[in-house]
Design a protein around this motif. Structure first.
Motif, PDB file in Angstrom:
ATOM      1  N   GLU A 158       0.984  -1.279   0.078  1.00 21.12           N
ATOM      2  CA  GLU A 158      -0.029  -0.021  -0.060  1.00 21.12           C
ATOM      3  C   GLU A 158       1.084   1.245   0.117  1.00 21.12           C
ATOM      4  OE1 GLU A 158      -3.186   0.425  -0.167  1.00 21.12           O
ATOM      5  OE2 GLU A 158      -4.046  -1.590   0.490  1.00 21.12           O
ATOM      6  N   ILE A 159       2.010   1.299   0.698  1.00 19.44           N
ATOM      7  CA  ILE A 159       2.816   2.402   0.819  1.00 19.44           C
ATOM      8  C   ILE A 159       3.473   2.449  -0.448  1.00 19.44           C
ATOM      9  CG2 ILE A 159       4.864   3.333   2.029  1.00 19.44           C
ATOM     10  CD1 ILE A 159       3.871   2.017   4.555  1.00 19.44           C
ATOM     11  N   ALA A 160       4.141   1.370  -1.018  1.00 20.85           N
ATOM     12  CA  ALA A 160       4.638   1.556  -2.240  1.00 20.85           C
ATOM     13  C   ALA A 160       3.451   2.075  -3.512  1.00 20.85           C
ATOM     14  CB  ALA A 160       4.941   0.254  -2.572  1.00 20.85           C
ATOM     15  N   ALA A 161       2.257   1.589  -3.368  1.00 23.81           N
ATOM     16  CA  ALA A 161       1.417   2.235  -4.310  1.00 23.81           C
ATOM     17  C   ALA A 161       1.260   3.685  -4.180  1.00 23.81           C
ATOM     18  CB  ALA A 161       0.231   1.476  -3.837  1.00 23.81           C
ATOM     19  N   SER A 162       1.184   4.100  -2.975  1.00 24.92           N
ATOM     20  CA  SER A 162       0.952   5.483  -2.671  1.00 24.92           C
ATOM     21  C   SER A 162       2.169   6.522  -3.220  1.00 24.92           C
ATOM     22  CB  SER A 162       0.629   5.924  -1.320  1.00 24.92           C
ATOM     23  OG  SER A 162       1.805   5.725  -0.492  1.00 24.92           O
ATOM     24  N   LEU A 163       3.422   5.820  -3.534  1.00 21.36           N
ATOM     25  CA  LEU A 163       4.525   6.584  -3.564  1.00 21.36           C
ATOM     26  C   LEU A 163       5.142   6.427  -5.231  1.00 21.36           C
ATOM     27  CD1 LEU A 163       6.609   5.946  -0.463  1.00 21.36           C
ATOM     28  CD2 LEU A 163       5.533   8.166  -1.232  1.00 21.36           C
ATOM     29  N   LEU A 164       4.357   5.690  -5.990  1.00 23.76           N
ATOM     30  CA  LEU A 164       4.866   5.264  -7.511  1.00 23.76           C
ATOM     31  C   LEU A 164       5.032   6.684  -8.141  1.00 23.76           C
ATOM     32  CD1 LEU A 164       2.843   2.181  -8.231  1.00 23.76           C
ATOM     33  CD2 LEU A 164       5.263   2.305  -8.053  1.00 23.76           C
ATOM     34  N   HIS A 165       4.150   7.450  -7.903  1.00 24.28           N
ATOM     35  CA  HIS A 165       4.027   8.815  -8.784  1.00 24.28           C
ATOM     36  C   HIS A 165       4.973   9.862  -8.039  1.00 24.28           C
ATOM     37  CE1 HIS A 165       0.962   9.187  -5.898  1.00 24.28           C
ATOM     38  NE2 HIS A 165       0.717  10.418  -5.935  1.00 24.28           N
ATOM     39  N   ARG A 166       5.694   9.430  -6.937  1.00 25.10           N
ATOM     40  CA  ARG A 166       6.690  10.474  -6.239  1.00 25.10           C
ATOM     41  C   ARG A 166       6.193  11.768  -5.745  1.00 25.10           C
ATOM     42  NH1 ARG A 166      12.171   9.676  -9.909  1.00 25.10           N
ATOM     43  NH2 ARG A 166      12.454   7.629  -9.673  1.00 25.10           N
ATOM     44  N   PRO A 167       4.969  11.491  -4.885  1.00 25.95           N
ATOM     45  CA  PRO A 167       4.478  12.873  -4.577  1.00 25.95           C
ATOM     46  C   PRO A 167       5.509  13.508  -3.422  1.00 25.95           C
ATOM     47  CG  PRO A 167       3.754  11.045  -3.162  1.00 25.95           C
ATOM     48  CD  PRO A 167       4.731  10.401  -4.081  1.00 25.95           C
ATOM     49  N   ARG A 168       5.140  15.002  -3.166  1.00 24.60           N
ATOM     50  CA  ARG A 168       5.775  15.756  -2.273  1.00 24.60           C
ATOM     51  C   ARG A 168       5.273  15.484  -0.998  1.00 24.60           C
ATOM     52  NH1 ARG A 168       6.203  21.509  -4.046  1.00 24.60           N
ATOM     53  NH2 ARG A 168       7.622  21.579  -2.549  1.00 24.60           N
ATOM     54  N   ILE A 169       4.125  15.215  -1.016  1.00 25.62           N
ATOM     55  CA  ILE A 169       3.476  15.190   0.437  1.00 25.62           C
ATOM     56  C   ILE A 169       2.729  13.773   0.505  1.00 25.62           C
ATOM     57  CG2 ILE A 169       1.536  16.131   1.858  1.00 25.62           C
ATOM     58  CD1 ILE A 169       1.725  18.608   0.060  1.00 25.62           C
ATOM     59  N   LEU A 170       2.877  13.172   1.726  1.00 23.09           N
ATOM     60  CA  LEU A 170       2.309  11.892   2.072  1.00 23.09           C
ATOM     61  C   LEU A 170       1.576  12.083   3.609  1.00 23.09           C
ATOM     62  CD1 LEU A 170       2.556   8.926   1.462  1.00 23.09           C
ATOM     63  CD2 LEU A 170       4.579   8.683   2.949  1.00 23.09           C
ATOM     64  N   PHE A 171       0.388  11.741   3.226  1.00 18.38           N
ATOM     65  CA  PHE A 171      -0.525  11.532   4.498  1.00 18.38           C
ATOM     66  C   PHE A 171      -0.866   9.930   4.862  1.00 18.38           C
ATOM     67  CE2 PHE A 171      -2.367  15.130   1.931  1.00 18.38           C
ATOM     68  CZ  PHE A 171      -1.933  16.197   2.557  1.00 18.38           C
ATOM     69  N   LEU A 172      -0.559   9.510   5.913  1.00 14.97           N
ATOM     70  CA  LEU A 172      -0.322   8.375   6.523  1.00 14.97           C
ATOM     71  C   LEU A 172      -1.484   8.325   7.755  1.00 14.97           C
ATOM     72  CD1 LEU A 172       3.556   7.754   6.657  1.00 14.97           C
ATOM     73  CD2 LEU A 172       1.911   6.972   4.955  1.00 14.97           C
ATOM     74  N   ASP A 173      -2.326   7.655   7.304  1.00 11.11           N
ATOM     75  CA  ASP A 173      -3.704   7.446   8.446  1.00 11.11           C
ATOM     76  C   ASP A 173      -3.472   6.018   9.091  1.00 11.11           C
ATOM     77  OD1 ASP A 173      -5.671   7.747  10.129  1.00 11.11           O
ATOM     78  OD2 ASP A 173      -7.129   8.165   8.598  1.00 11.11           O
ATOM     79  N   GLU A 174      -2.806   5.814  10.318  1.00  8.82           N
ATOM     80  CA  GLU A 174      -2.832   4.498  10.775  1.00  8.82           C
ATOM     81  C   GLU A 174      -2.052   3.501   9.802  1.00  8.82           C
ATOM     82  OE1 GLU A 174      -3.412   3.994  13.940  1.00  8.82           O
ATOM     83  OE2 GLU A 174      -5.019   5.235  14.430  1.00  8.82           O
TER      84      GLU A 174
END
Length: 263
Positions: free
Chosen positions: A164-180
């Motif tokens: 899931e974390i990898a999926a959220s970072l594939l597009h190299r976002p500048r901001i990451l929101f992590l909810d639990e």
């Protein structure tokens, strides 16, 4: 980078007593209760900061993340994320952020993880070159090589959260929101996720907002904490501001909640 000013958000919830008679009565006369999830919330977060956003259940943490990620629209107040209003510029906004909800999945349940990644590549319009680079980096850093060919439903919770974390970072976002992000993970998986988030922040300067009830995550990752309770910001500072000697972090936070009468 991120600014919230005087943000308010309320929900109108239908309520009734138990029983068939009450259900029939509710068809003609429904009673509602207004829940004030956020009341005059204001804070700013700078580029590259790692912030722990903490509070008890129902404090308003998830509502804040959903507003910042463009899922919800506030009733009043202003929100800017990297110069964008999230809920007005949703398509552009979601292409620049990464979001991980520990209790929700962005992976397709019955297909191999690599197919979910390929679909996200198209959704985010990631170039072939960037996709391959990101995939190789994330596969190595999160140890995903043996997981990519398996359907999400066959993975353990810890394995799925790494994907899931990898999926959220594939597009190299500048901001990451992590909810639990570490909910339900074993000790080894938690350490792996924490180490990866720290590397992501150090190497790419990723801004991270972390909401969690696991104070070990906060202690390991966040340089700053924002405490919210009953929809209001109660404190903004560092763990050193509230720690008493070498006391246990969970006990320290529990005492903090009691002092603000939000436990």
């Amino acid at each position: 980078m991120i600014t919230m000013e005087h943000v308010c958000k309320s929900y109108r919830i239908a309520k009734r007593n138990a029983g068939f008679g009450e259900a029939c009565k509710a068809l003609f006369h429904r009673e509602y209760e207004t829940i004030h999830a956020l009341s005059d919330v204001s804070f700013s977060i700078h580029d590259g900061e790692m912030v722990g956003y903490i509070g008890p259940n129902g404090a308003g943490k998830s509502s804040t993340i959903k507003i910042l990620s463009g899922i919800l629209t506030p009733d009043s107040g202003t929100v800017l994320v990297d110069g964008r209003i999230p809920y007005r510029n949703r398509l552009e906004h979601v292409s620049r952020i990464g979001v991980v909800f520990g209790q929700r999945s962005q992976l397709w349940w019955d297909v191999p993880v690599i197919d979910s990644f390929a679909l996200l590549k198209d959704i985010y319009s990631i170039s072939n070159t960037q996709y391959q680079q990101s995939l190789e980096e994330l596969t190595e850093l999160l140890d995903l090589k043996e997981l990519l060919r398996s359907p999400a439903r066959q993975l353990s919770l810890g394995q799925r959260m790494r994907c899931e974390i990898a999926a959220s970072l594939l597009h190299r976002p500048r901001i990451l929101f992590l909810d639990e992000p570490t909910i339900g993970l074993d000790a080894v998986s938690k350490l792996a996720v924490r180490e990866f988030i720290l590397k992501q922040n150090k190497i790419f300067g990723t801004t991270v907002i972390l909401t969690t009830h696991d104070m070990q995550d906060i202690e390991a990752l966040a340089s700053r904490i924002i405490l919210i309770g009953k929809g209001r910001i109660l404190m903004d500072g560092t763990l050193d501001n509230i720690k008493k000697g070498n006391g246990d972090i969970d006990r320290t936070i529990a005492e903090l909640y009691r002092s603000y009468e939000i436990s």
